[in-house]
Design a protein around this motif. Structure first.
Motif, short mmCIF file in Angstrom:
data_model
loop_
_atom_site.label_atom_id
_atom_site.label_comp_id
_atom_site.label_asym_id
_atom_site.label_seq_id
_atom_site.Cartn_x
_atom_site.Cartn_y
_atom_site.Cartn_z
N ARG A 57 0.76 -1.24 0.09
CA ARG A 57 -0.03 -0.12 -0.01
C ARG A 57 0.91 1.36 -0.08
N THR A 96 1.68 3.61 -3.32
CA THR A 96 1.15 4.89 -3.52
C THR A 96 2.37 5.99 -3.29
N ARG A 143 -1.12 5.33 -6.07
CA ARG A 143 -2.02 4.38 -5.77
C ARG A 143 -1.41 3.07 -5.05
#
Length: 493
Positions: A352, A356, A361
């Protein structure tokens, strides 16, 4: 005494391992999204958070490494165990409400999410994610090594065989259930171990002949061992105090649980009860270490191959089998649930937070890749632990120090000080990680060691604080970021 000679321990340990599979299956059925995997769906009650926080901080570091550290260093260890009692209440006051409110108004599942909301931009998120990932490998190595030591003692197998067995169970448990499996195991383990710690304390004192016999034997051995600083001296003791009180507020496996609370109104109970629960568990840490050292010194027990064997050896030889079985099951529960917390943090960084920061993302199919990353991190942490070969408690202080120095300034101070900047966040994290790893590796290879027993993590924490405050003050108002209204509101509560 290997486990084959103790039916009660066999039943307890096997029963616990079977329960792990059951919890993993139950948690897997309740884990449908990344929010479930990383934050248990923000659905936890206050007692679950209290016991999960306390258990994850104690874990294999305290239950296995702690008695070994007392055995080896005496009262120097008290500057860790009694100091850490105040860390999570301090964290609840400084951070709990702010983190939980941010998680309420934004999609914040991880500390790097919170860092990006506070400072803006991708670099603060990336720096925090990398620091957490590196700290996870160090601290997770503590848990992995503790699994191996416990299973080696009770099964009578080689350390690597114990590691393989423990990692196999842990892999299923953590990959299937995410943080949901960890926190509910922590709930069970916390309740179990508070009662067991009180019982073990009584047996430890009696086995060594009473408090007076312990004090007399250890004082005659070395007065410094029971003195105010222990055998490692004042600077080590004070640096551990700094690291485990101030640095305790920067432990992600503790403070992220504030974001898991279902009702923010219950936060006060989390802060109030965590410290006393940790203090009760510390009785096991301290009493086993002092008792085993007394027994060895007066000739009642043969010398230990390693200080890390203090807890397993004492439990196998000096307490009733059923109590030993309960404590061993509790030890494995503490170790595995804490390892699950670290695997969860590391997987979040890989799947994550770092994507990101780099791509804007997280990875697609986030839940699937989180489970894959969890398995890879397990293997890497085992290799790291075997390479370091330190005492479990000392390996734990390295991981704890990495987290403390990287996280405390940017999170604990940053969410309370509006002047703090993103540049200061990045600079302090880079400084802390570089110093922590460089000094640890240079000491390991005999190149350079901090004088007078100064702890590497505490030194890195001080340097990180100076960098964070200095860069924030140096930045001109023109380059400071205006805080979003929701973030500003959360900081002002």
């Amino acid at each position: 005494m290997p486990i084959a000679d103790s039916p009660a321990i066999i039943v307890c340990v096997i029963g616990y391992l079977v329960a792990c599979f059951g919890i993993g299956i139950w948690a897997m059925r309740r884990t449908h999204s990344s929010a479930d995997f990383f934050l248990a769906g923000k659905s936890l009650g206050p007692m679950v958070v209290v016991l999960a926080t306390m258990s994850s901080i104690m874990s294999g570091f305290g239950f296995v490494g702690g008695p070994g550290l007392v055995f080896e260093s005496g009262s120097t260890s008290f500057w860790i165990t009694f100091a850490a009692t105040f860390a999570m209440p301090l964290g609840a006051v400084m951070l709990g409400k702010r983190l939980r409110l941010l998680a309420e108004v934004r999609e914040i599942l991880t500390l790097p999410d919170a860092v990006e909301a506070r400072y803006g931009g991708r670099w603060p998120r990336a720096a925090m994610a990398v620091a957490i990932l590196l700290g996870v490998l160090g601290y997770l190595g503590t848990q992995v090594m503790a699994i191996g030591v416990v299973l080696m003692a009770v099964l009578g197998v080689d350390l690597r065989v114990g590691l393989a067995i423990g990692l196999g169970v842990l892999a299923f448990y953590s990959i299937a259930g995410g943080i949901m499996a960890g926190v509910y195991t922590d709930l069970f383990q916390g309740l179990l171990m508070i009662g067991a710690s009180l019982a073990v304390f009584s047996f430890a004192v009696n086995a060594a002949g009473g408090l007076n016999a312990i004090g007399t034997t250890l004082w005659e051995m070395d007065p410094a061992f029971l003195g105010p600083w222990g055998s490692r001296g004042p600077l080590t003791s004070l640096s551990w105090f700094l690291l485990f009180v101030i640095g305790g507020v920067g432990q992600p496996h503790g403070i992220t649980k504030f974001m898991m609370l279902k009702d923010i109104g219950n936060l006060k109970w989390a802060g109030l009860l965590t410290g006393p629960c940790y203090a009760l568990l510390s009785l096991l840490w301290v009493s086993i270490g002092l008792s085993m050292r007394t027994l060895v010194e007066n000739g009642a027990h043969s010398p230990l191959a390693s200080p890390d064997h203090a807890a397993p050896v004492f439990l196998l030889n000096y307490v009733p089998e059923l109590l030993a079985g309960v404590v061993f099951a509790g030890l494995l529960a503490a170790i595995m649930s804490t390892a699950d917390s670290f695997l969860n943090l590391g997987a979040a960084s890989v799947v994550r937070d770092i994507p990101t920061a780099l791509l804007g993302r997280p990875l697609e199919r986030e839940l699937l890749w989180s489970r894959v990353a969890t398995g890879v991190l397990l293997v890497l942490s085992a290799l790291f632990a075997l390479y370091m070969e330190n005492l479990i408690a000392l390996l734990g202080t390295f991981g704890w120090g990495t987290f403390a120095a990287a996280i405390f300034p940017s999170i604990a101070i940053g969410l309370n000080w509006k002047r703090a900047t993103g540049a200061a966040c990045v600079a302090s994290i880079v400084t802390s990680v570089a110093l922590n790893f460089a000094l640890e590796l240079s000491a390991r290879h005999g190149l350079f060691q901090l004088p007078y027993g100064m702890n590497v993590g505490a030194f890195s924490l001080l340097a990180s604080l100076v960098m964070f405050i200095g860069v924030s003050w140096w930045h001109t108002p023109a380059v400071r970021r205006d805080l979003p209204a929701d973030v500003k509101a959360a900081m002002e509560v």
